[in-house]
Design a protein around this motif. Structure first.
Motif, PDB file in Angstrom:
ATOM      1  N   UNK A  92       0.824  -1.212   0.000  1.00 51.61           N
ATOM      2  CA  UNK A  92       0.000   0.000   0.000  1.00 51.61           C
ATOM      3  C   UNK A  92       0.856   1.260   0.000  1.00 51.61           C
ATOM      4  N   UNK A  93       1.891   1.274   0.865  1.00 53.74           N
ATOM      5  CA  UNK A  93       2.645   2.522   1.004  1.00 53.74           C
ATOM      6  C   UNK A  93       4.121   2.411   0.632  1.00 53.74           C
ATOM      7  N   UNK A  94       4.545   1.266   0.106  1.00 50.25           N
ATOM      8  CA  UNK A  94       5.914   1.142  -0.383  1.00 50.25           C
ATOM      9  C   UNK A  94       6.985   1.134   0.693  1.00 50.25           C
ATOM     10  N   UNK A  95       6.590   0.795   1.932  1.00 51.79           N
ATOM     11  CA  UNK A  95       7.572   0.775   3.018  1.00 51.79           C
ATOM     12  C   UNK A  95       7.935  -0.671   3.354  1.00 51.79           C
ATOM     13  N   UNK A  96       9.217  -0.986   3.326  1.00 47.74           N
ATOM     14  CA  UNK A  96       9.696  -2.320   3.683  1.00 47.74           C
ATOM     15  C   UNK A  96       9.912  -2.357   5.194  1.00 47.74           C
ATOM     16  N   UNK A  97       9.290  -3.320   5.924  1.00 48.29           N
ATOM     17  CA  UNK A  97       9.437  -3.327   7.383  1.00 48.29           C
ATOM     18  C   UNK A  97      10.853  -3.668   7.817  1.00 48.29           C
ATOM     19  N   UNK A  98      11.133  -3.256   9.051  1.00 47.21           N
ATOM     20  CA  UNK A  98      12.472  -3.460   9.608  1.00 47.21           C
ATOM     21  C   UNK A  98      12.962  -4.902   9.465  1.00 47.21           C
ATOM     22  N   UNK A  99      12.091  -5.847   9.785  1.00 42.84           N
ATOM     23  CA  UNK A  99      12.502  -7.256   9.743  1.00 42.84           C
ATOM     24  C   UNK A  99      13.063  -7.651   8.369  1.00 42.84           C
ATOM     25  N   UNK A 100      12.423  -7.171   7.319  1.00 43.38           N
ATOM     26  CA  UNK A 100      12.901  -7.530   5.982  1.00 43.38           C
ATOM     27  C   UNK A 100      14.097  -6.696   5.552  1.00 43.38           C
ATOM     28  N   UNK A 101      14.230  -5.482   6.103  1.00 43.00           N
ATOM     29  CA  UNK A 101      15.476  -4.715   5.879  1.00 43.00           C
ATOM     30  C   UNK A 101      16.639  -5.495   6.494  1.00 43.00           C
TER      31      UNK A 101
END
Ligand SMILES: [Zn+2]
Length: 297
Positions: A92-101
């Protein structure tokens, strides 16, 4: 004999991704065949139907692409249903969560490099002791990095460090999201083929202690996204991190809100079998532990 719900994350080969612990498609396929000898592998809407053999449910967290390419493909060919959950934030907003970073950056950048970046900016006192929660990570600096990034630093602090490294690895974030997560079309396809689609989260945050706020921030955006994609509201929920450190409070406080919003049940990360009469919260055993669990596997 009791029923069992199995928890899966990545189903893929590692292919250079040093930061993740996937189950290979071949092992996944073999595991299903083995489970089928003892259990009826059923979909969620069949849980409350009496049957002669114990049942097994296959659950997938995080909505990553490999689950579509590998797991769904294998399940479809075998004619076996499963339950997949979606994380709406990236879509929806193009933000990758910390866990996947963390998974991505630790895959392609050395732990020495990351540890230097963290140490330059932050207090790392007591790290040896504290990082033992990641004892399954054999590399010392990997443990330190994971502890600092996932536990000690605020999301903003960790994002500052990882975001910039991530951008040098994947300059086109929209493309990364398209390649890494399920797309709308893929979610629709799985749904059409009889897979149950549920809510995982919006930004992959642990339970914050305020049930309505948590529902509005982490559950409702994903529920609304899936309702829009599938044409009906999802009825099953799997919290990120199993709720996190406040998971017990989450069960108590969040359940009435989930029920009021039409959810039929939710899945924990407590490693237990499921009793004959299942409750709203259903425990799950991680796929990697099945071999060691005291179940007839
Ligand atoms: Zn997750």
């Amino acid at each position: 004999m009791n029923n069992v719900a199995v928890m899966y994350h990545y189903i893929r080969e590692r292919n250079g991704w040093r930061g993740i612990f996937p189950l290979s498609p071949q092992d996944f396929s073999h595991q299903i065949d083995t489970l089928s000898k003892t259990y009826d592998i059923i979909s969620l809407d069949q849980m409350d139907i009496p049957r002669s053999r114990p049942w097994c449910i296959l659950t997938f967290d995080d909505g990553t692409k490999d689950q579509y390419v590998n797991a769904f493909d294998i399940l479809k060919r075998k004619g076996i249903p499963a339950y997949f959950t979606v994380m709406s934030g990236p879509l929806v907003s193009g933000v990758v969560p910390m866990m996947h970073l963390v998974h991505t950056v630790l895959s392609f950048v050395s732990d020495e490099e990351i540890w230097e970046l963290i140490r330059l900016k932050h207090d790392t006192t007591g790290i040896e002791e504290a990082s033992t929660i990641y004892s399954y990570e054999l590399d010392r600096l990997r443990r330190y990095n994971k502890y600092m990034l996932n536990v000690k630093l605020t999301t903003e602090e960790a994002t500052e460090i990882l975001g910039s490294v991530f951008d040098t690895l994947f300059s086109d974030r929209a493309k990364f999201i398209d390649d890494f997560y399920l797309t709308e079309q893929e979610i629709k396809h799985m749904h059409r083929e009889g897979m149950t689609i549920g809510v995982h989260c919006h930004k992959h945050q642990p339970y914050c202690g305020n049930p309505q706020q948590f529902y509005d921030r982490e559950i409702k955006p994903c529920r609304d996204y899936l309702k829009n994609v599938l044409g009906s509201s999802p009825e099953w929920y799997t919290p990120a991190f199993g709720g996190g450190v406040h998971h017990k409070a989450m069960r108590e406080q969040l359940t009435p809100i989930l029920v009021a919003n039409g959810f039929k049940g939710a899945f924990s990360t407590v490693s237990k079998e499921v009793p004959q009469a299942r409750e709203f919260w259903i425990d799950r055993i991680d796929c990697s532990k099945l071999l060691h669990a005291k179940i007839n596997y």
